[in-house]
Design a protein around this motif. Structure first.
Motif, short mmCIF file in Angstrom:
data_model
loop_
_atom_site.label_atom_id
_atom_site.label_comp_id
_atom_site.label_asym_id
_atom_site.label_seq_id
_atom_site.Cartn_x
_atom_site.Cartn_y
_atom_site.Cartn_z
N ALA A 156 -7.21 1.21 -4.47
CA ALA A 156 -7.37 1.89 -3.19
C ALA A 156 -6.02 2.10 -2.51
CB ALA A 156 -8.30 1.10 -2.28
N GLY A 157 -5.08 1.21 -2.76
CA GLY A 157 -3.76 1.32 -2.16
C GLY A 157 -2.85 2.28 -2.87
N GLY A 158 -3.33 2.94 -3.91
CA GLY A 158 -2.56 3.98 -4.57
C GLY A 158 -1.87 3.58 -5.84
N HIS A 159 -2.24 2.44 -6.42
CA HIS A 159 -1.58 1.95 -7.63
C HIS A 159 -2.46 2.16 -8.86
CE1 HIS A 159 1.76 -0.12 -5.56
NE2 HIS A 159 0.87 -0.25 -4.58
N GLY A 160 -1.87 2.72 -9.90
CA GLY A 160 -2.56 2.86 -11.18
C GLY A 160 -2.08 1.86 -12.20
N THR A 161 -0.94 1.22 -11.93
CA THR A 161 -0.38 0.19 -12.79
C THR A 161 0.14 -0.94 -11.92
OG1 THR A 161 1.85 1.17 -12.80
CG2 THR A 161 0.32 1.88 -14.54
N ALA B 162 0.83 -1.20 0.00
CA ALA B 162 0.00 0.00 0.00
C ALA B 162 0.87 1.25 0.00
CB ALA B 162 -0.92 0.00 1.21
N ARG B 163 0.54 2.17 -0.87
CA ARG B 163 1.18 3.48 -0.87
C ARG B 163 0.40 4.48 -0.03
NH1 ARG B 163 2.16 3.73 -7.43
NH2 ARG B 163 4.00 2.36 -7.49
N LEU B 164 -0.83 4.10 0.32
CA LEU B 164 -1.73 4.97 1.07
C LEU B 164 -2.29 4.22 2.26
CD1 LEU B 164 -3.81 6.33 -1.96
CD2 LEU B 164 -1.85 7.46 -0.88
N THR B 165 -2.89 4.95 3.18
CA THR B 165 -3.63 4.36 4.29
C THR B 165 -5.12 4.46 3.95
OG1 THR B 165 -1.96 4.89 5.94
CG2 THR B 165 -4.22 4.62 6.73
N GLN B 166 -5.85 3.38 4.26
CA GLN B 166 -7.27 3.32 3.91
C GLN B 166 -8.11 2.90 5.12
OE1 GLN B 166 -8.74 4.29 1.26
NE2 GLN B 166 -10.72 3.28 1.23
N GLY C 185 2.54 -13.72 -7.66
CA GLY C 185 1.92 -15.00 -8.02
C GLY C 185 0.42 -14.99 -7.94
N THR C 186 -0.16 -13.92 -7.41
CA THR C 186 -1.63 -13.82 -7.33
C THR C 186 -2.21 -13.62 -8.72
OG1 THR C 186 -1.53 -12.84 -5.12
CG2 THR C 186 -3.56 -12.49 -6.39
N ARG C 187 -3.21 -14.42 -9.06
CA ARG C 187 -3.94 -14.19 -10.30
C ARG C 187 -5.03 -13.17 -10.02
NH1 ARG C 187 -7.11 -18.66 -14.05
NH2 ARG C 187 -7.75 -17.20 -15.66
N LEU C 188 -4.98 -12.06 -10.71
CA LEU C 188 -5.73 -10.88 -10.32
C LEU C 188 -7.21 -10.96 -10.68
CD1 LEU C 188 -3.01 -8.31 -11.35
CD2 LEU C 188 -3.72 -8.85 -9.01
N SER C 189 -8.04 -10.79 -9.67
CA SER C 189 -9.49 -10.73 -9.84
C SER C 189 -9.94 -9.28 -9.78
CB SER C 189 -10.18 -11.53 -8.74
OG SER C 189 -10.00 -10.88 -7.48
N ALA C 190 -11.24 -9.06 -9.96
CA ALA C 190 -11.78 -7.71 -9.87
C ALA C 190 -11.54 -7.12 -8.49
CB ALA C 190 -13.28 -7.74 -10.18
N ALA C 191 -11.72 -7.91 -7.43
CA ALA C 191 -11.51 -7.41 -6.07
C ALA C 191 -10.05 -7.05 -5.84
CB ALA C 191 -11.97 -8.44 -5.05
N HIS C 192 -9.12 -7.84 -6.38
CA HIS C 192 -7.70 -7.52 -6.25
C HIS C 192 -7.38 -6.17 -6.88
CE1 HIS C 192 -7.07 -12.13 -6.14
NE2 HIS C 192 -7.02 -11.65 -4.90
N LEU C 193 -7.97 -5.92 -8.04
CA LEU C 193 -7.71 -4.66 -8.73
C LEU C 193 -8.28 -3.48 -7.95
CD1 LEU C 193 -8.32 -5.75 -12.43
CD2 LEU C 193 -6.16 -5.58 -11.19
N GLY C 194 -9.44 -3.67 -7.35
CA GLY C 194 -9.99 -2.62 -6.51
C GLY C 194 -9.10 -2.33 -5.31
N LEU C 195 -8.55 -3.38 -4.71
CA LEU C 195 -7.64 -3.21 -3.58
C LEU C 195 -6.39 -2.47 -3.99
CD1 LEU C 195 -6.85 -3.80 -0.65
CD2 LEU C 195 -6.02 -6.04 -1.41
N ALA C 196 -5.81 -2.85 -5.14
CA ALA C 196 -4.60 -2.17 -5.62
C ALA C 196 -4.88 -0.69 -5.90
CB ALA C 196 -4.09 -2.86 -6.88
#
Length: 399
Positions: free
Chosen positions: A162-167, A42-46, A149-160
């Motif tokens: 929220a954590g401050g990642h655009g890529t 995480a780059r941010l606090t949520q 190694g995580t295969r990215l789901s929709a929820a994973h992308l939402g978490l990323a």
């Protein structure tokens, strides 16, 4: 059957040393289904501040049972800048920052308000801190959100996000070139001439390989011509070349001799498998090569057993096929020296193999929910005997 490589040995030889491909960085909306190449922190606090979980009034717990003077409003994106004092309340909405000094929220349904004066009319919040989401309740800056190694789901992308990642850095998709050979073939949708048939394998295998994570390129039908086949092989810009047909020993089966002329190294050719004995694997320069049989069921089964695990591993995915143990619904004879894969359907009695198992019957393959695995030299199996099956219906729905 001497000289035929057993299935397990062939698969092990094919996958030995295969590692995920290098990473590429992609925007979040292009990452669904891809595999993370590195941990994501995480780059941010949520949430970044204490936030209201309900619409109502922010007050001090010690003021719960006295009237309050409403001194301001806090909405999402527009917080109240002051510090709450004794006997004061701030009208607050879900998601808004909780004012400094406030330590509880009273839901609006339990408040009576007249002008700028408000008071509790219901039971009130159950405890100090009620209806407030604390700063960092979800995660804090620096915390690992997703593991490599995580295969990215929709929820994973939402978490990323929220954590401050655009890529994200994800494993590159394997590039696969399909080369279907045969003078007798015409493209899907065309009308076959005398002695011709429709080329059904590329469409089928493209879907299978894309589901495993590959980018698939099909240069079109290649005639039974050494120069044309050599040109198609050398032009392929791929991590894996898959040839379809032409890998047997007939006069018009040109894949093996052309590969040898081009300097390819063959790891194996012909395995103890049914359907799919004329399977080859090797390398042409730095590119892996798989040669699949031309019969549709043989092509499908060998792609499922060999190409899908190889592509999956290159893509960073788990490559185990979904297996299931079921009673066999009809007796099976003893098996010979080649591992067999019987198309079957699910029934209340278990896995029922189709009466016909010809490797050219696409209609039965399309109906099959299971492939019953019969290991080499398996004894006869009476009805009710547990058998291991590849669950095609599960593969097609979740892979």
């Amino acid at each position: 059957m001497s000289g035929l490589l057993p299935f397990a040995a062939a698969l092990d030889q094919l996958l030995t040393g295969v590692e995920p491909l290098p990473a590429e960085t992609l925007p979040l909306d292009a990452c669904a289904g891809r595999v993370l190449a590195e941990d994501v922190s995480a780059r941010l606090t949520q949430p970044p501040f204490a936030a209201a979980a309900m619409d109502g009034y922010a007050i001090r717990w010690t003021d719960l049972h006295r009237p309050w003077q409403v001194v301001g409003e806090s909405a999402a994106g527009h917080g109240w800048p002051g510090t709450l004092g004794a006997g004061e309340a701030v009208r607050i909405f879900t998601g808004a920052p909780v004012p400094a000094g406030a330590d509880v929220i009273v839901v609006q349904e339990e408040v009576a308000r007249t002008g700028e004066t408000a008071r509790l009319t219901g039971e009130g919040p159950p405890r100090i801190g009620a209806h407030i989401r604390p700063q960092g309740q979800d995660f804090a800056a620096g915390e690992r959100l997703l593991a490599a190694g995580t295969r990215l789901s929709a929820a994973h992308l939402g978490l990323a996000a929220a954590g401050g990642h655009g890529t994200l850095a994800v494993v590159r998709r394997p590039r696969v070139t399909l080369i279907a050979t045969g003078d007798e073939l015409v493209l899907p949708g065309a009308t076959p001439g005398p002695g011709q048939i429709v080329s059904s394998n590329p469409a089928m295998l493209t879907a299978l390989l894309r589901a495993a994570g590959a980018e698939v390129y099909d240069p079109g039908l290649i005639p039974d011509n050494r120069a044309a086949l050599a040109a198609a092989l050398t032009a392929a810009e791929a991590d894996l070349i898959i040839t379809i047909g032409g890998a047997s020993v007939g006069d018009h089966d040109l894949v093996v001799p052309v590969l040898k002329e081009l300097g390819a190294a063959l790891d194996f050719w012909k395995i103890a498998l049914r359907p799919g004995k004329p399977l080859l694997a090797g390398r042409l320069g730095g590119t892996r090569v798989l040669g699949l049989p031309g019969n549709p069921v043989s092509a499908f089964v060998t792609a499922l057993l060999f190409a899908v695990p190889l592509v999956s591993r290159l893509a960073g995915r788990a490559h185990d096929l979904p297996l299931e143990t079921l009673p066999v619904a009809a007796p099976l004879p003893a098996n010979g020296a080649r591992r067999d894969h019987l198309r079957a359907r699910r029934t209340p009695a278990g896995a029922e193999p189709f009466a016909r198992q010809d490797s050219a019957l696409l209609s039965l393959l399309a109906q099959a929910e299971l492939l019953i695995i019969r290991e080499a030299h398996a004894p006869a199996a009476p009805a009710g005997t547990p058998v291991t099956c590849i669950a095609l219906d599960m593969f097609h729905s979740v892979f």
